[in-house]
Motif scaffolding. Structure first.
Motif, PDB file in Angstrom:
ATOM      1  N   ARG A  38       0.720  -1.362   0.036  1.00  0.00           N
ATOM      2  CA  ARG A  38       0.016  -0.101  -0.181  1.00  0.00           C
ATOM      3  C   ARG A  38       0.850   1.220  -0.082  1.00  0.00           C
ATOM      4  N   GLN A  39       0.348   2.224  -0.612  1.00  0.00           N
ATOM      5  CA  GLN A  39       0.958   3.528  -0.757  1.00  0.00           C
ATOM      6  C   GLN A  39       0.028   4.658  -0.407  1.00  0.00           C
ATOM      7  N   ALA A  40       0.166   5.372   0.646  1.00  0.00           N
ATOM      8  CA  ALA A  40      -0.583   6.653   0.969  1.00  0.00           C
ATOM      9  C   ALA A  40       0.074   7.810   0.490  1.00  0.00           C
ATOM     10  N   PRO A  41      -0.677   8.952   0.243  1.00  0.00           N
ATOM     11  CA  PRO A  41       0.120  10.234  -0.343  1.00  0.00           C
ATOM     12  C   PRO A  41       1.152  10.642   0.351  1.00  0.00           C
ATOM     13  N   GLY A  42       2.063  11.082  -0.281  1.00  0.00           N
ATOM     14  CA  GLY A  42       3.483  11.378   0.351  1.00  0.00           C
ATOM     15  C   GLY A  42       4.233  10.350   1.226  1.00  0.00           C
ATOM     16  N   LYS A  43       3.770   9.165   1.193  1.00  0.00           N
ATOM     17  CA  LYS A  43       4.567   8.185   2.003  1.00  0.00           C
ATOM     18  C   LYS A  43       5.210   7.148   0.752  1.00  0.00           C
ATOM     19  N   ARG A  45       6.066   3.277  -0.350  1.00  0.00           N
ATOM     20  CA  ARG A  45       5.171   2.117  -0.840  1.00  0.00           C
ATOM     21  C   ARG A  45       5.494   1.257   0.689  1.00  0.00           C
ATOM     22  N   THR A  91      -5.755   4.067   5.439  1.00  0.00           N
ATOM     23  CA  THR A  91      -6.029   4.753   4.121  1.00  0.00           C
ATOM     24  C   THR A  91      -4.819   4.732   3.161  1.00  0.00           C
ATOM     25  N   SER A  92      -5.082   4.138   1.854  1.00  0.00           N
ATOM     26  CA  SER A  92      -3.855   3.937   0.931  1.00  0.00           C
ATOM     27  C   SER A  92      -4.437   3.416  -0.255  1.00  0.00           C
ATOM     28  N   VAL A  93      -3.626   3.507  -1.394  1.00  0.00           N
ATOM     29  CA  VAL A  93      -3.656   2.541  -2.405  1.00  0.00           C
ATOM     30  C   VAL A  93      -3.455   1.475  -2.027  1.00  0.00           C
ATOM     31  N   GLN A 115      -8.065   2.025  -4.179  1.00  0.00           N
ATOM     32  CA  GLN A 115      -8.247   3.079  -3.097  1.00  0.00           C
ATOM     33  C   GLN A 115      -9.025   2.632  -2.232  1.00  0.00           C
ATOM     34  N   THR A 117     -10.057   4.043   1.642  1.00  0.00           N
ATOM     35  CA  THR A 117     -10.198   5.151   2.352  1.00  0.00           C
ATOM     36  C   THR A 117     -11.109   4.765   3.581  1.00  0.00           C
TER      37      THR A 117
END
Length: 120
Positions: A38-43, A45, A91-93, A115, A117
């Motif tokens: 998973r990968q969250a915005p600004g973070k 993977r 919450t992540s993709v 996604q 959420t």
């Protein structure tokens, strides 16, 4: 070669559950171990968990251990990530990926992501 397509993402309240599926094409699906990331915005993977080609072995990141479960059905070329007791931090993709050797980090094939959420 393996092509992967994730589905099942969406919006859920904290404490709820979601079931992500990853459908694979190709007759060699059962030869691959599978992983979820998973990968969250600004973070960066993050590894979530993986399952061996037979399904006999699984391992999970500490952050999801006891809440997430990975399973697979080689007859249907699918791998599932069952997520329970979800938290906003989940919450992540979410991506599924295939690797030839369980335990290896050389994941060669990736899906497009779905996604997830989690609202507080």
């Amino acid at each position: 070669q393996v092509q992967l397509v994730e589905s099942g993402g969406g919006l859920v309240q904290a404490g709820g559950s979601l079931r992500l599926s990853c459908a694979a094409s190709g007759r060699t699906f059962s030869a691959y171990a599978m992983g979820w990331f998973r990968q969250a915005p600004g973070k960066e993977r993050e590894f979530v968990g993986s399952i061996s080609s037979s399904g006999a072995y699984t391992r999970y990141a500490d952050s999801v251990k006891g809440r997430f479960t990975i399973s697979r059905d080689n007859a249907k070329n699918t791998v599932v990530l069952q997520m329970n007791s979800l938290k906003p931090d989940d919450t992540s993709v979410y991506y599924c990926a295939a690797v030839f050797s369980y335990g290896s980090e050389d994941f060669r094939y990736w899906g497009q992501g779905t996604q997830v959420t989690v609202s507080s």
